[in-house]
Design a protein around this motif. Structure first.
Motif, mmCIF file in Angstrom:
data_model
loop_
_atom_site.group_PDB
_atom_site.id
_atom_site.type_symbol
_atom_site.label_atom_id
_atom_site.label_comp_id
_atom_site.label_asym_id
_atom_site.label_seq_id
_atom_site.Cartn_x
_atom_site.Cartn_y
_atom_site.Cartn_z
ATOM 1 N N VAL A 26 -19.136 -15.199 6.351
ATOM 2 C CA VAL A 26 -17.770 -14.883 6.683
ATOM 3 C C VAL A 26 -16.929 -14.804 5.187
ATOM 4 C CG1 VAL A 26 -16.659 -17.131 6.729
ATOM 5 C CG2 VAL A 26 -15.893 -15.399 7.929
ATOM 6 N N THR A 27 -17.459 -15.573 4.400
ATOM 7 C CA THR A 27 -16.803 -15.559 2.843
ATOM 8 C C THR A 27 -16.916 -14.131 2.369
ATOM 9 O OG1 THR A 27 -16.975 -17.981 2.619
ATOM 10 C CG2 THR A 27 -16.723 -16.495 0.519
ATOM 11 N N LEU A 28 -18.323 -13.583 2.491
ATOM 12 C CA LEU A 28 -18.708 -12.282 1.914
ATOM 13 C C LEU A 28 -18.136 -11.188 2.653
ATOM 14 C CD1 LEU A 28 -22.708 -12.460 1.531
ATOM 15 C CD2 LEU A 28 -20.648 -12.432 -0.372
ATOM 16 N N ALA A 29 -17.819 -11.405 4.044
ATOM 17 C CA ALA A 29 -17.014 -10.301 4.810
ATOM 18 C C ALA A 29 -15.658 -10.361 4.305
ATOM 19 C CB ALA A 29 -17.095 -10.826 6.101
ATOM 20 N N PRO A 33 -14.537 -6.228 0.654
ATOM 21 C CA PRO A 33 -13.438 -5.182 0.429
ATOM 22 C C PRO A 33 -12.673 -5.376 -0.918
ATOM 23 C CG PRO A 33 -13.461 -5.850 2.708
ATOM 24 C CD PRO A 33 -14.364 -6.995 1.861
ATOM 25 N N LEU A 34 -12.473 -6.569 -1.222
ATOM 26 C CA LEU A 34 -11.556 -6.974 -2.726
ATOM 27 C C LEU A 34 -12.584 -6.708 -3.616
ATOM 28 C CD1 LEU A 34 -10.155 -10.365 -1.495
ATOM 29 C CD2 LEU A 34 -9.174 -8.133 -1.427
ATOM 30 N N LEU A 39 -7.286 -3.388 -4.964
ATOM 31 C CA LEU A 39 -6.139 -3.498 -4.395
ATOM 32 C C LEU A 39 -6.221 -2.283 -3.480
ATOM 33 C CD1 LEU A 39 -3.172 -4.340 -3.892
ATOM 34 C CD2 LEU A 39 -2.453 -2.824 -5.910
ATOM 35 N N GLY A 40 -6.687 -1.345 -3.698
ATOM 36 C CA GLY A 40 -6.902 0.041 -2.715
ATOM 37 C C GLY A 40 -7.460 -0.475 -1.323
ATOM 38 N N LEU A 99 -20.648 -3.016 6.486
ATOM 39 C CA LEU A 99 -21.100 -3.986 6.115
ATOM 40 C C LEU A 99 -20.660 -5.425 6.228
ATOM 41 C CD1 LEU A 99 -23.675 -5.537 4.688
ATOM 42 C CD2 LEU A 99 -22.860 -4.978 2.452
ATOM 43 N N SER A 100 -19.269 -5.202 6.235
ATOM 44 C CA SER A 100 -18.198 -6.352 6.236
ATOM 45 C C SER A 100 -18.164 -6.827 7.719
ATOM 46 C CB SER A 100 -16.828 -6.095 5.963
ATOM 47 O OG SER A 100 -16.075 -7.105 6.082
ATOM 48 N N LEU A 101 -18.289 -5.812 8.545
ATOM 49 C CA LEU A 101 -18.427 -6.122 10.080
ATOM 50 C C LEU A 101 -19.615 -6.795 10.473
ATOM 51 C CD1 LEU A 101 -16.359 -2.720 11.544
ATOM 52 C CD2 LEU A 101 -15.498 -5.054 11.324
ATOM 53 N N THR A 102 -20.624 -6.227 9.906
ATOM 54 C CA THR A 102 -22.063 -6.790 10.309
ATOM 55 C C THR A 102 -21.976 -8.105 9.857
ATOM 56 O OG1 THR A 102 -23.097 -4.542 9.951
ATOM 57 C CG2 THR A 102 -24.634 -6.489 9.843
ATOM 58 N N LEU A 103 -21.304 -8.567 8.761
ATOM 59 C CA LEU A 103 -21.191 -9.878 8.327
ATOM 60 C C LEU A 103 -20.625 -10.891 9.241
ATOM 61 C CD1 LEU A 103 -21.081 -9.542 4.237
ATOM 62 C CD2 LEU A 103 -22.937 -10.521 5.901
#
Length: 462
Positions: A26-29, A33-34, A39-40, A99-103
């Motif tokens: 959850v931390t990596l997820a 994006p950051l 910022l974008g 990838l974030s959703l997978t995490l």
């Protein structure tokens, strides 16, 4: 004792590492994006959330509008998520989002695995051993579930096992309740149904009234009651094994204005839609034709529901269920973990605009959603009668409608060997996960410290 302690410690170690994996995922997820978008990336995530809200608003307008406005709403609901995906792709961040959703999925899965054995136990309904019935009686609907009675040879198997079977004729409307009462008068010592939930409820009420066991054969279309009893929905014929090798479960039975229900009774939108004769053949088209006026309050009754000291004013829909439905596990929606809690589940929904519709979907604690349990529910209306759906069947009941539950009034005979009800997933508790991940032994889980027999506070398992 040493082997048992080692096995227990090994299981707790797996839980701790699963908790740590969940927190890491959850931390990596959150950070991905950051790290890759800066910022974008944050702005794009906010845009994605806005796009989801717009999609939900479009769906609301689709249900509450007609003609050109409805067509525009459909276009909005389709193009909004596509536009968000295109924006992420153009910024080369689509892979980051995926990838974030997978995490996130990994975090939820491993977190629930870690919490699954920390004090939560599956609900087990007590089984009662009773002798097989001598004169079982079954009602079978040949049309139910796409002709399952014929496809699975249910009549033939039941008769081989000594049951008397009555097939319902599509061209002759028969009173199922009267059939069950006549069977009892003829000496039947078990009543059963191979058909939909509505037919099951009628026969179940007669069985409960006379203290007889009731047999459910999963020959319906959705088989909600059979599913929550842990029966095999893929093989209805296996349900008949209960006639020779079965046990009894004592479960609750609901009543709405004197009418029995094994699943639920619906007031408001669904209760009105199901009254339309065209609904059976065209559910989607009929619903879309009626929903604009029903959801905006231009037609249908104005309801007031009272339960557990709470008053629900002007809800568009009220669902009263025989035992509450699961809410903490998306995979378990529409399922009941148990059928013998002795309480009704109550779900009320009131949505007045697109913003509230979006909030209802995005916020589990939205103000437009009321979830509670009660022993009795009273539903009133601004008219003398209320359209309701009882286990999917259309009824018109005099107002007010009193719903109640009869605790463990129904003796259900089920096969001794059956799939069973899947265990409910524990709700994610990030605070407990952090404690479990930080633990160096059993203390955070079971209250026992880890160590040798000489350590203070260590208690061996016996």
């Amino acid at each position: 004792m040493g082997v048992e302690w080692y096995a227990g410690e090994r299981a707790h170690r797996k839980q701790r590492w699963s908790a740590r994996a969940s927190l890491a995922a959850v931390t990596l997820a959150v950070l991905l994006p950051l790290l890759y978008g800066g910022l974008g990336g944050v702005l794009l995530l906010l845009t994605g959330a806005a796009g989801l809200a717009v999609t939900v608003a479009g769906l609301w307008w689709t249900l509450t509008r007609r003609g050109a406005p409805r067509a525009a709403a459909v276009l909005l609901a389709v193009t909004a998520p596509l536009a968000v995906i295109a924006m992420f792709d153009a910024a080369n961040l689509l892979w980051v989002v995926l990838l974030s959703l997978t995490l996130w999925v990994l975090a939820v899965w491993s977190g629930r695995y870690a919490l699954r054995s920390t004090g939560l136990r599956p609900v087990r309904v007590k089984e009662h051993r009773t002798p097989p019935p001598l004169r079982p009686f079954l009602v079978m609907n040949p049309r139910s579930g796409g002709a399952k009675v014929e496809r699975f040879g249910l009549r033939e198997k039941a008769e081989r096992l000594g049951a008397r079977v009555v097939l319902l004729d599509a061209d002759e409307r028969r009173d199922v309740t009267q059939l069950a009462r006549e069977a009892v008068a003829d000496g039947a010592d078990l009543l059963g149904v191979a058909g939909g939930d509505g037919t099951q409820a009628l026969v179940a009420a007669v069985a409960a009234e006379h203290g007889l066991p009731f047999l459910v054969v999963s020959a319906g279309t959705r088989n909600h009651f059979a599913m929550d009893l842990g029966l095999d929905r893929e093989d209805p014929a296996a349900c008949l094994d209960a006639l020779t090798d079965g046990v009894e479960l004592h479960v609750d039975l609901g009543f709405a204005g004197g009418h029995p229900f094994v699943n639920n009774v619906s007031f408001g939108v669904y209760g009105t839609v199901v009254q339309d004769p065209a609904y059976r053949d065209d559910k989607v088209g009929t619903a879309l034709g009626l929903l604009p006026e029903l959801l905006t309050g231009q037609s249908g009754p104005r309801l007031t529901a009272r339960a557990a000291g709470r008053t629900l004013t002007d809800p568009q829909a009220v669902l009263v269920s025989n035992n509450p439905y699961r809410r903490d596990d998306p995979a378990g929606l529409g399922r009941r973990e148990r059928l013998d809690s002795g309480v009704l589940g109550v779900l009320g929904i009131r949505v007045d605009n697109a913003a509230e519709a979006a909030g209802l979907l995005l916020d589990p604690e939205a103000s437009g959603l009321t979830v509670l349990t009660a022993h009795e529910v009273v539903v009133e209306a601004d008219r003398p009668a209320i359209d309701v759906g009882i286990d999917g069947e259309a009824f018109v009941l005099p107002a007010p409608v009193h719903c109640r539950i009869a605790p463990r009034a129904l003796r259900v005979r089920v096969p001794r060997l059956r799939p069973g009800v899947p265990q409910a997933q524990p709700p994610l508790d990030w605070r407990r996960l952090r404690k479990l991940a930080a633990a160096v032994g059993r203390t955070a889980v079971t209250g026992h410290a880890v160590g040798g027999s000489g350590r203070r506070g260590w208690t061996p398992h016996r």
